[in-house]
Each structure stands twice: as C-alpha cells, then as structure tokens.
Design an enzyme around this catalytic site. Sequence first.
Site, PDB file in Angstrom:
ATOM      1  N   GLY A  23       0.836  -1.199   0.000  1.00 53.80           N
ATOM      2  CA  GLY A  23       0.000   0.000   0.000  1.00 53.80           C
ATOM      3  C   GLY A  23       0.865   1.241   0.000  1.00 53.80           C
ATOM      4  O   GLY A  23       2.052   1.179   0.343  1.00 53.80           O
ATOM      5  N   GLY A  25       0.747   5.604   0.832  1.00 57.06           N
ATOM      6  CA  GLY A  25       0.038   6.798   1.273  1.00 57.06           C
ATOM      7  C   GLY A  25       0.801   8.034   0.834  1.00 57.06           C
ATOM      8  O   GLY A  25       1.726   7.930   0.028  1.00 57.06           O
ATOM      9  N   VAL A  30       3.913   0.945   2.435  1.00 53.76           N
ATOM     10  CA  VAL A  30       3.844  -0.286   3.217  1.00 53.76           C
ATOM     11  C   VAL A  30       4.306  -1.452   2.342  1.00 53.76           C
ATOM     12  O   VAL A  30       3.833  -1.626   1.227  1.00 53.76           O
ATOM     13  CB  VAL A  30       2.409  -0.541   3.748  1.00 53.76           C
ATOM     14  N   LYS A  45       5.672  -0.316   7.546  1.00 53.36           N
ATOM     15  CA  LYS A  45       5.231   0.995   7.076  1.00 53.36           C
ATOM     16  C   LYS A  45       6.444   1.911   7.164  1.00 53.36           C
ATOM     17  O   LYS A  45       6.965   2.154   8.249  1.00 53.36           O
ATOM     18  CB  LYS A  45       4.086   1.497   7.965  1.00 53.36           C
ATOM     19  N   ASP A 145     -10.254   7.711  12.095  1.00 51.15           N
ATOM     20  CA  ASP A 145     -10.185   7.408  10.657  1.00 51.15           C
ATOM     21  C   ASP A 145     -10.644   5.983  10.371  1.00 51.15           C
ATOM     22  O   ASP A 145     -10.048   5.270   9.559  1.00 51.15           O
ATOM     23  CB  ASP A 145      -8.768   7.655  10.128  1.00 51.15           C
ATOM     24  N   ASN A 150      -8.910   0.981   6.287  1.00 56.59           N
ATOM     25  CA  ASN A 150      -8.047   0.893   7.465  1.00 56.59           C
ATOM     26  C   ASN A 150      -8.396  -0.289   8.354  1.00 56.59           C
ATOM     27  O   ASN A 150      -7.894  -0.407   9.465  1.00 56.59           O
ATOM     28  CB  ASN A 150      -8.106   2.191   8.268  1.00 56.59           C
ATOM     29  N   ASP A 163      -3.935   1.671  11.001  1.00 58.21           N
ATOM     30  CA  ASP A 163      -3.749   3.086  10.683  1.00 58.21           C
ATOM     31  C   ASP A 163      -4.204   3.993  11.819  1.00 58.21           C
ATOM     32  O   ASP A 163      -5.238   4.661  11.731  1.00 58.21           O
ATOM     33  CB  ASP A 163      -4.468   3.449   9.368  1.00 58.21           C
ATOM     34  N   THR A 182     -11.677  11.108   6.851  1.00 57.05           N
ATOM     35  CA  THR A 182     -11.937  10.920   5.418  1.00 57.05           C
ATOM     36  C   THR A 182     -13.358  11.406   5.138  1.00 57.05           C
ATOM     37  O   THR A 182     -14.281  11.007   5.862  1.00 57.05           O
ATOM     38  CB  THR A 182     -11.786   9.426   5.069  1.00 57.05           C
TER      39      THR A 182
END
Length: 294
Positions: A23, A25, A30, A45, A145, A150, A163, A182
């Site tokens: 992943g 961001g 990650v 991460k 979040d 997540n 997260d 979000t």
Amino acid sequence: SDLPEQDSAKEFYSRYEPRNVLGKGVSSTVRRVVEKKTSKEYAVKIIDISGEKGDGMAVEQLKRDTIREVNILRMCHGHPNIIELHDYFETPTFIFLVFELCRKGELFDYLTQVVSLSEKRTRFFMRQLLECVNYLHKRNIVHRDLKPENILLDDDLNIKVSDFGFATVIKPEEELTELCGTPGYLAPEVLSVSMYEDAPGYGLAVDMWACGVIMYTLLCGSPPFWHRKQMMMLRSIMQGNYTFSSPEWDDISDAPKDLIRHLLVVSPKDRYTAEQALNHPFFKREVEKAKTFY
Ligand code: ADP
Ligand code: MG
C-alpha cells in the site's frame, strides 16, 4: 552525530528482507518483509521524514504524529482486533513501523469482491469492530479514521483495525477541534467545527458515526452519504440525510437497520456508544436462532 541513527536503517535491512509493496500513502509506503532470523513475514510501514516532499513544519508534525501513533499502538498491545506493532526503527530520514502481516488485505477490497455482505457476515465483522472501538474508548483513545481501507483481515478473516495515524488520547471533558479523517466517514460534529465558529468540539462519538457508515456500506455495498459534488455530500451528512433505498435494502431485516439508525444520529450525545451497540438485538440473533433450531 547522526551515525548511530544511520545504523538503524542498516539494522532494519540486516534483519528484514523487503518484498512487494502492499500500500502507499502520501508520506508512507507499506511493504511485505521477511524477518531473516525467523523467516516470518511482516508488513513494514516506511514513513519518509526526509522533508523532500514538504517543509520543515510538515516534517516536524509528521514525526510528532508518528510518535503519537506508536505510543497508542503500544497502549493497545495484545488486543485481538488491533494490528500488532512488532518492531520499530528510526533514522533521520525514515521511520520503520513493523506490523503483523494481514495477508487478506483490506476489508475494502473484500467488500469490492463480494459487493455486499450477508447479515451474518456483517454481524461477525461489526461485533469485532465494535469490541475494538469499545476497548479504545474505555482507554479514552479516539481513532478518527475508521473506514474499510483501514480495517485489515487476517488469514481467518478476523478484523485488525489499523492506521492509528489520526488516533489520539482525549482527556475527560476535552473537546477536539482538528479537522481530520476521510470525507465520507466524517461525523456531523467534525464538520460543524470547521463551519461554525461557536460550534462545540467533538469526542469519542465520531468513531461511532464511522461505524454506522461502515455497517451501512457493508450491508448494501454503497455508502449512506454520497454525492458527485462533495459539498452536497457534506450537507447531507450535517443533516443526517440518508435512506434505506430500494431495492438494495428490501431483503434486509429490521434489526440491522435499527442499529444503523442509532449510530447515524446527528447529535453525538444521542448516538449509541460502542457498549450500547454491542447490546443491540442485532447481536443477539445468532443465539436465538440456535435455540429455535435445536
Ligand atoms: P496510511 O496512513 O498511508 O493510510 P496505512 O497504515 O493505512 O497508511 O497503510 C496503507 C495501506 O497499506 C493499507 O490500507 C493496507 O492496504 C496496507 N497495509 C498496511 N498495514 C498492513 C498490514 N499490516 N498488512 C497488510 N497490509 C497492510
Ligand atoms: Mg490508511
């Protein structure tokens, strides 16, 4: 003077073999890694704090946020539905957070594959999610979040809330005013803070709103608040304006709808707490059914 810290990156790469990206961001990547000593797989991460992508202020903020994330993860150590932090390394340019690996990925991807979930599956995931939120809230931790991106899944499809980048400890009576999260999952009181000068702050209840949005989305495959124009979406959130639309909701029973109605409540003080949600009849049905069957 930064030599010992430089060694920390070397130390990380001497212990872990990096593999594919899982992943990405804004300021973190990650990756899957293999711990050389044990051959066990983890997810790391890697947070870029070099400042190349932002100014000094932003970097300092990112460092503070990462330290806050680590401290909260440590407070939650051992909960079965919270992602486990296995290791931590810090250098002047990167922070490495090594987590248990969730091979089944995000609840978001699972939902995309199956489109919508049965009431039984939803009950299974929501019970675990609410148990986790209840645990966090008892420790005055607000996640801020919660969303299917997540929430990760382990091999047995148990959820691992992850997260904690926006998570914070809230003092009793304290009211938060930061705008974070979000858009589609933001509680009305979070939006109020950014819109009205005299609005009160917000607290733990924002996570319960997000749980309502998640539960709605799991059951019918589309979110309760959505509009092409974001301003229109935010307005419907503020008004708590959503419907159990036909035909998606036609065959869904009353219990889950009733629970959602107690979560997507505009006034945070009238919204269900995690404990109240767990005591809702929706979670008692499994037992009843078993009784009548035998
Ligand atoms: P960000 O703050 O950038 O959103 P996240 O912690 O949410 O960072 O991680 C980004 C993505 O990386 C997640 O949405 C997920 O797809 C993947 N990921 C993160 N942690 C893990 C993990 N432990 N196992 C598997 N995938 C992970
Ligand atoms: Mg994330």
